[in-house]
Design a protein around this motif. Structure first.
Motif, short mmCIF file in Angstrom:
data_model
loop_
_atom_site.label_atom_id
_atom_site.label_comp_id
_atom_site.label_asym_id
_atom_site.label_seq_id
_atom_site.Cartn_x
_atom_site.Cartn_y
_atom_site.Cartn_z
N ASP A 279 0.84 -1.17 0.19
CA ASP A 279 -0.03 -0.05 -0.13
C ASP A 279 1.07 1.38 0.05
O ASP A 279 0.56 2.29 -0.95
CB ASP A 279 -0.90 -0.11 1.23
CG ASP A 279 -2.33 -1.14 1.43
OD1 ASP A 279 -2.58 -1.27 -0.21
OD2 ASP A 279 -2.62 -1.41 2.11
N GLN A 280 1.64 1.40 0.83
CA GLN A 280 2.22 2.18 0.52
C GLN A 280 4.05 2.34 -0.73
O GLN A 280 3.84 3.26 -0.90
CB GLN A 280 3.32 1.99 1.60
CG GLN A 280 4.82 3.53 2.36
CD GLN A 280 6.32 3.10 2.57
OE1 GLN A 280 6.10 2.15 4.01
NE2 GLN A 280 6.37 4.15 2.90
N ALA A 281 4.31 1.41 -1.27
CA ALA A 281 4.41 1.65 -2.56
C ALA A 281 3.24 2.49 -3.00
O ALA A 281 3.71 3.08 -4.83
CB ALA A 281 5.07 0.34 -2.69
N PRO B 203 16.78 16.79 -15.79
CA PRO B 203 17.30 18.37 -15.73
C PRO B 203 18.60 18.29 -14.20
O PRO B 203 19.35 19.01 -14.70
CB PRO B 203 15.63 18.74 -14.48
CG PRO B 203 14.88 18.76 -15.41
CD PRO B 203 15.78 16.63 -15.69
N SER B 204 18.59 17.20 -13.77
CA SER B 204 19.61 17.48 -12.61
C SER B 204 19.53 16.38 -11.81
O SER B 204 18.39 15.62 -12.08
CB SER B 204 19.21 18.71 -11.53
OG SER B 204 18.38 17.96 -10.90
N PRO B 205 21.02 15.34 -11.58
CA PRO B 205 21.17 14.37 -10.83
C PRO B 205 19.85 14.53 -9.25
O PRO B 205 19.61 15.98 -8.53
CB PRO B 205 22.44 14.23 -10.15
CG PRO B 205 23.15 15.05 -11.31
CD PRO B 205 22.05 16.12 -11.56
N CYS B 206 19.24 13.61 -8.71
CA CYS B 206 18.55 13.39 -7.82
C CYS B 206 18.50 12.54 -7.63
O CYS B 206 18.51 11.07 -8.43
CB CYS B 206 16.78 14.35 -7.29
SG CYS B 206 16.01 13.22 -7.99
N VAL B 207 18.44 11.45 -6.33
CA VAL B 207 17.86 10.49 -5.49
C VAL B 207 16.75 10.60 -4.69
O VAL B 207 16.16 11.19 -3.81
CB VAL B 207 19.05 10.57 -4.37
CG1 VAL B 207 18.88 8.83 -3.58
CG2 VAL B 207 20.49 10.47 -4.49
N PRO B 208 15.72 9.15 -5.09
CA PRO B 208 14.70 8.94 -5.20
C PRO B 208 14.17 8.21 -3.84
O PRO B 208 13.71 7.09 -3.66
CB PRO B 208 13.72 7.99 -6.42
CG PRO B 208 15.29 7.00 -6.68
CD PRO B 208 16.33 8.07 -6.64
N LEU B 209 14.59 8.88 -2.64
CA LEU B 209 14.96 8.19 -1.52
C LEU B 209 13.29 8.18 -0.74
O LEU B 209 12.52 7.54 -0.36
CB LEU B 209 15.06 9.69 -0.29
CG LEU B 209 16.52 9.68 -0.55
CD1 LEU B 209 16.26 10.35 0.50
CD2 LEU B 209 17.30 7.94 -0.26
N ARG B 210 12.16 8.88 -1.75
CA ARG B 210 10.73 8.35 -0.82
C ARG B 210 10.02 7.08 -1.30
O ARG B 210 9.88 6.41 -0.77
CB ARG B 210 9.37 9.73 -1.95
CG ARG B 210 9.80 10.75 -1.46
CD ARG B 210 9.07 11.76 -2.88
NE ARG B 210 9.80 11.95 -3.83
CZ ARG B 210 8.75 12.59 -5.14
NH1 ARG B 210 7.67 12.54 -4.31
NH2 ARG B 210 9.41 12.42 -5.60
N LEU B 211 10.70 6.56 -2.54
CA LEU B 211 10.28 5.04 -2.65
C LEU B 211 11.21 3.66 -1.58
O LEU B 211 11.19 3.22 -1.64
CB LEU B 211 10.70 4.76 -4.27
CG LEU B 211 9.91 3.37 -4.81
CD1 LEU B 211 8.57 3.72 -4.12
CD2 LEU B 211 10.01 3.24 -6.19
N THR B 212 13.24 4.82 -1.47
CA THR B 212 13.28 3.70 -0.72
C THR B 212 13.31 3.38 0.11
O THR B 212 13.60 2.61 1.68
CB THR B 212 15.30 4.49 -0.63
OG1 THR B 212 15.07 5.02 -1.92
CG2 THR B 212 15.79 4.31 0.35
N ALA B 213 12.15 5.04 1.65
CA ALA B 213 12.26 4.71 2.70
C ALA B 213 11.48 3.30 3.07
O ALA B 213 11.40 2.73 3.91
CB ALA B 213 11.30 5.49 3.10
N ILE B 214 10.78 2.42 1.82
CA ILE B 214 10.23 1.63 2.31
C ILE B 214 10.05 0.59 3.06
O ILE B 214 9.77 -0.24 3.25
CB ILE B 214 9.94 1.13 1.07
CG1 ILE B 214 8.25 2.15 0.07
CG2 ILE B 214 8.35 -0.56 0.97
CD1 ILE B 214 7.85 2.26 -0.88
#
Length: 579
Positions: free
Chosen positions: A182-184, A222-233
């Motif tokens: 559900d979180q994912a 546009p720029s580098p970023c790290v998808p931490l929101r999904l990592t939180a699971i």
């Protein structure tokens, strides 16, 4: 009788050493734990033909253990990527070359009293993401799932998918055996709204988790970023995030803070072994969303580190016709001893069934392969050095050569690190480049002075004065004047009560940015109090001790010189009276 050494070897651990996999951790090929314990990402940033975009190459090291059939991994990216596989050795090399080193140089002040006989003092001389909240123009047909790629990429069954309908996309993932909690599911809804593409990975049938390798994504963003929101699971508390960026200038976080750890709290005499603890505390003190710059400088420190012309001699490997000679050649050429190599050994030089039945560990078998070849060669599987070399070239050598070319093509490297917990992963960190900020060295060197006076102290019991790289001066007393074998321990006084966070800035792509937190004055006051409590020996020096960065250096030198001069006069006076 030939079976005797085979039976006895597992109980004789010493005999397992001296071989190919010696001096390694107890389980050097075990995959990482089930929950994500670290996130390692390398970005290389290049100009892109598209307006306002950059061409990114992202190497992402995947951490997982558990049943191979249960492995699935989903990553959101800004644009449709091409996929490749990389090498774990890239991250091992980056870690070794850019991890901060805390060093102390030692000097004598005055004349140190000789040490007692038998005693000594050592060293006496993401892929990328759009800005939060932005929504790109949809390109897919509503309700449809566009599968732009599906196929094998190294050990992975990989897919690149896109949709403007989150329910349709989640249903596609479920049908294709990707577990969506559900979180994912809620996060996928958000990423779909942001018009992300998704990279979905599973292991190919028949492969185990030791086959997992870093995934490489190439795309415009546009720029580098790290998808931490999904990592939180699936992350632990205080997840370590290591980010390296290759570009033309120093990389800075744009929507996270950049922090500096308080150097006065580092245990310099122990090589900075409390640094990770302080970094965690500093990140928490900064509010949880902050990175520290651990290295920023030339990328030339990576020259010839992974590959160079002639590093690997494949014809010599092809000429090694027996398993022991092939293993010897692998060792001589410095082929990385990692999980990928173990997988190749298992494929081309499997442990004989008779040894497996006797419980001989794989590591023992490969370390002692020459002995086993001498005693039970007929029980080995047929060996094909050409097939082994072809596979080694494809899965080990070529990725190293490609990664080396990537390093060679860029002039600047930045390493950014943080510890962050799942509840803090509410946004994806975005990174840009700043041409105004200076370099950050790997080696941080403090200068320590034994205040021996006129043979008043030896190096084992002398108070010590330490000048930090940031300009502060700390004073320490030895814990005891008892005999020391090696350098004595020193009292830390109030140092552990100091803030771990020196300062935190909201950086921009030019200038120093905006200081959000600055604990400098508080730290200076507490260090002054610590130094006063640590004062011993020549009282003259206390008036000149300055905690402030760059404060009081000339006064310290003058007054310490005066103290030494006075001590020498007293010594001459005593001698004249004794005479």
């Amino acid at each position: 009788m030939l079976a005797v050494p085979v039976i006895q070897l597992p109980s004789n651990q010493a005999r397992a050493c001296g071989g190919f996999f010696c001096n390694r951790p107890d389980n050097p090929f075990d995959p990482p734990p089930v929950v994500q314990t670290a996130e390692n990402v390398l970005f290389a940033v290049n100009p892109s033909p598209g307006p306002g975009a950059k061409r990114l190459e992202a190497h992402i090291q995947i951490f997982y253990s558990g049943p191979a059939a249960a492995f699935s991994w989903i990553l959101p990216v800004d644009a449709e990527p091409t996929l490749d596989v990389g090498s774990d050795a890239v991250f091992t090399t980056l870690e070794n070359l850019t991890k901060p080193r805390f060093q102390v140089t030692y000097h004598d002040e005055g004349i140190c009293k000789p040490l007692p006989v038998g005693q000594r003092a050592e060293d006496a001389n993401c892929a990328t993401c759009a800005q939060p909240g932005s929504v790109a123009t949809p390109t897919a047909t509503p309700g449809a799932v566009d599968v732009s790629f599906r196929g094998a990429v190294g050990p992975f069954d990989a897919a690149v998918i896109h949709s403007t309908d989150p329910e349709a996309l989640k249903e596609w993932l479920r049908v294709n055996s990707y577990f969506i909690s559900d979180q994912a599911g809620g996060l996928i809804d958000v990423y779909v709204q942001e018009n992300k593409y998704f990279v979905a990975l599973k292991l190919l049938n028949g492969l185990d988790v030791q086959s997992i390798r870093p995934i490489i994504l190439r795309f415009d963003a546009p720029s580098p970023c790290v998808p931490l929101r999904l990592t939180a699971i699936a992350a632990i508390a205080d997840l370590r995030v290591n980010l390296w960026v290759l570009g033309a200038q120093r990389t800075v976080p744009l929507n996270f803070l950049e922090l500096a750890v308080n150097q006065s709290k580092i245990d310099w005499f122990a090589g900075g072994n409390n640094y990770d603890k302080l970094l965690k505390e500093a990140a928490n003190e900064a509010g949880g969303n902050a990175f520290a710059a651990e290295y920023a400088g030339t990328a030339r420190l990576l020259d010839r580190q992974l590959w160079f012309d002639g590093k690997f001699n494949l014809p010599k490997l092809r000429a090694a016709q027996t398993p022991p000679s092939f293993m010897n050649e692998l060792a001589a050429q410095g082929v990385p001893r990692d999980a990928k190599l173990l997988a190749l050994l298992q494929k081309f030089i499997p442990e004989p069934a008779s040894l497996v039945a006797l419980g001989v560990p794989e590591r023992v078998f490969y370390n002692q392969i020459a002995m086993y070849w001498q005693t039970i060669a007929p029980q080995f599987a047929p060996f094909d050095p050409n097939a082994f070399t072809d596979d080694l070239n494809l899965t080990v050598v070529a990725p190293l050569a490609s990664a080396q070319a990537l390093f060679d093509a860029h002039s600047y490297l930045t390493r950014l690190v943080t510890f962050i917990s799942p509840e803090e992963m509410t946004k994806d960190p975005i990174f840009g480049f700043n041409h105004d900020l200076g370099d950050v060295p790997v080696a941080r060197v403090a200068d320590a002075v034994y205040e021996c006076g006129a043979m008043q102290y030896s190096r084992c019991d002398a108070p010590i004065r330490v000048r930090l790289p940031d300009g502060r001066t700390l004073r320490y007393k030895p814990i005891s004047s008892a005999a020391c074998y090696g350098r004595p321990g020193y009292e830390r006084g109030e140092l552990d009560a100091l803030p771990s966070l020196e300062a935190a800035w909201l950086r921009a792509e030019s200038g120093a940015g905006h200081a959000i937190t600055d604990n400098g004055t508080t730290i200076d006051t507490m260090v002054d109090r610590h130094n006063a409590a640590q004062q011993t020996g020549c009282a003259c020096a206390s008036a000149a001790d300055g905690a402030g960065r760059g404060k009081g250096a000339a006064g310290v030198a003058f007054l310490l010189g005066a103290c030494l001069h006075a001590a020498l006069r007293r010594r001459r006076y005593r001698r004249s009276n004794d005479g």
